[in-house]
Enzyme design. Structure first.
Site, short mmCIF file in Angstrom:
data_model
loop_
_atom_site.label_atom_id
_atom_site.label_comp_id
_atom_site.label_asym_id
_atom_site.label_seq_id
_atom_site.Cartn_x
_atom_site.Cartn_y
_atom_site.Cartn_z
N PRO A 139 4.87 -1.84 1.96
CA PRO A 139 5.28 -1.13 0.75
C PRO A 139 4.09 -0.45 0.10
CG PRO A 139 5.17 -3.47 0.32
CD PRO A 139 5.00 -3.29 1.80
N GLU A 140 4.31 0.73 -0.41
CA GLU A 140 3.26 1.41 -1.14
C GLU A 140 3.46 1.13 -2.63
OE1 GLU A 140 2.84 4.76 2.32
OE2 GLU A 140 2.01 5.18 0.36
N ARG A 158 -4.15 2.92 11.93
CA ARG A 158 -2.92 3.44 11.33
C ARG A 158 -2.74 4.89 11.76
NH1 ARG A 158 -1.20 0.70 6.81
NH2 ARG A 158 0.74 1.84 7.17
N LYS A 213 -0.58 -2.89 -4.36
CA LYS A 213 0.42 -3.47 -3.48
C LYS A 213 0.66 -4.95 -3.75
CE LYS A 213 -0.70 -0.16 0.17
NZ LYS A 213 -1.09 0.02 1.59
#
Length: 333
Positions: free
Chosen positions: A2-3, A323, A52
């Protein structure tokens, strides 16, 4: 993972439905049994999201710190009241921070059946799943059984007399003293929704401008700035037409400041709508399409091999810092 906007929305759910109420805590999975025992019977005092991570304060100077990580999720069930600060004044979640687009009255359903303009809604008996995506997803109404049955591996269940919250698969679920909580927050970079806005911007600019690390990695470093993940990183870099491989110290100061101010804008939109909307100046029809499908919501993210929306160049995909990074080799040259 989640951001930042998702964690702020979760925190506001807790503020609206748990703060001021006595908690019944348990660990159905057993992995947090001791911690749940410490929480059980305490009153929730406050809640705060920083980047976060979420911090829930309970009486007796005890804090619960939760980091959802890649696989964590919160399920809410029972009588759920959405925080009114998320919705616009007329009860709809709209594009008040975007330019050139009017609010619309009709529901906009995405491919998961979620109404993106009113994703949580007014008080009702329901189950709501909040997990690693940017979406807050409504599930099928439950029956009258209370408390609701345990589903899957629940690390922590928090109950009031009318509302339940089940935590699954977090990276971190720990209890902290006030000193430990403050030390954790101190290690995090600035969050636009926490602290002094001017000081936050200066902290970000200073951190970026003194580092030789490339800007694509700095934006994902939670010690530099809180809350930015893979989606916002790619979109923010494109919106500034900034080459992701530029060392932070080589990025002009005015561009660093624009990156921060853009993060302020995008985070506010994400908290309000529940979606990582990163495109501007959309018509009402385009906005509805974007809220219904992520494919129409972003400039470059998840568009590898497709033509750039601006110049037509094929969007590049590479791995950086383990990423995926999406960017336009021409617009961001």
């Amino acid at each position: 993972m989640p951001e930042g906007h998702s964690v702020h929305r979760i925190a506001r759910q807790f503020d609206r439905n748990f703060v001021g109420k006595t908690l019944s805590a348990s660990s159905p999975q057993g992995r947090f049994a001791e911690g749940a025992g410490e929480l059980d019977g305490r009153t929730a005092v406050s809640v705060q999201a920083v980047g976060k991570q979420m911090f829930l304060e309970t009486e007796g100077d005890l804090w619960l710190r939760v980091h959802l990580g890649l696989y964590g999720a919160w399920d809410f069930a029972g009588e759920i009241l959405v925080d009114p600060t998320i919705a616009s004044a007329n009860g709809r979640m709209g594009q008040t921070n975007q330019r050139g687009t009017d609010l619309v009255d009709d529901a906009i359903l995405d491919d998961a059946g979620e109404n993106s303009l009113a994703s949580i809604g007014a008080p009702r008996r329901t189950r709501v799943h909040v997990r690693m995506s940017e979406q807050t997803r409504g599930l099928a109404p439950e029956d009258d059984e209370w408390p609701p049955p345990i589903v899957g591996q629940v690390r922590l269940r928090l109950l009031t007399d009318i509302t339940a919250a089940d935590l699954r698969g977090p990276t971190a679920c720990v209890l902290q003293t006030p000193e430990e909580m403050l030390a954790t927050v101190a290690r995090l970079g600035p969050d636009p929704l926490v602290g002094d806005p001017v000081e936050n911007e200066e902290r970000f600019v200073s951190a970026v401008r003194k580092k030789p690390t490339v800007i694509a990695l700095l934006l994902m470093d939670q010690a530099v700035v809180s809350g930015i993940g893979n989606v916002y990183r790619a979109e923010m870099l494109f919106r500034q037409r900034l080459n992701p491989h530029t060392p932070g110290r080589d990025v002009p100061e005015e561009i660093v400041r624009e990156l921060w101010r853009d993060w302020v804008r995008l985070l506010a939109i994400g908290v309000e709508t529940g979606q990582m909307m990163t495109m501007d100046d959309l018509s009402s029809e385009q906005y509805r399409a974007a809220m219904a499908s992520r494919d129409d919501r972003h400039w470059v993210y998840h568009r590898a091999g497709l033509p750039c929306r601006v110049c037509g160049t094929e969007i590049a995909l590479e791995e950086i810092g383990a990423r995926k990074l999406y960017w336009c080799p021409r617009c961001q040259a």
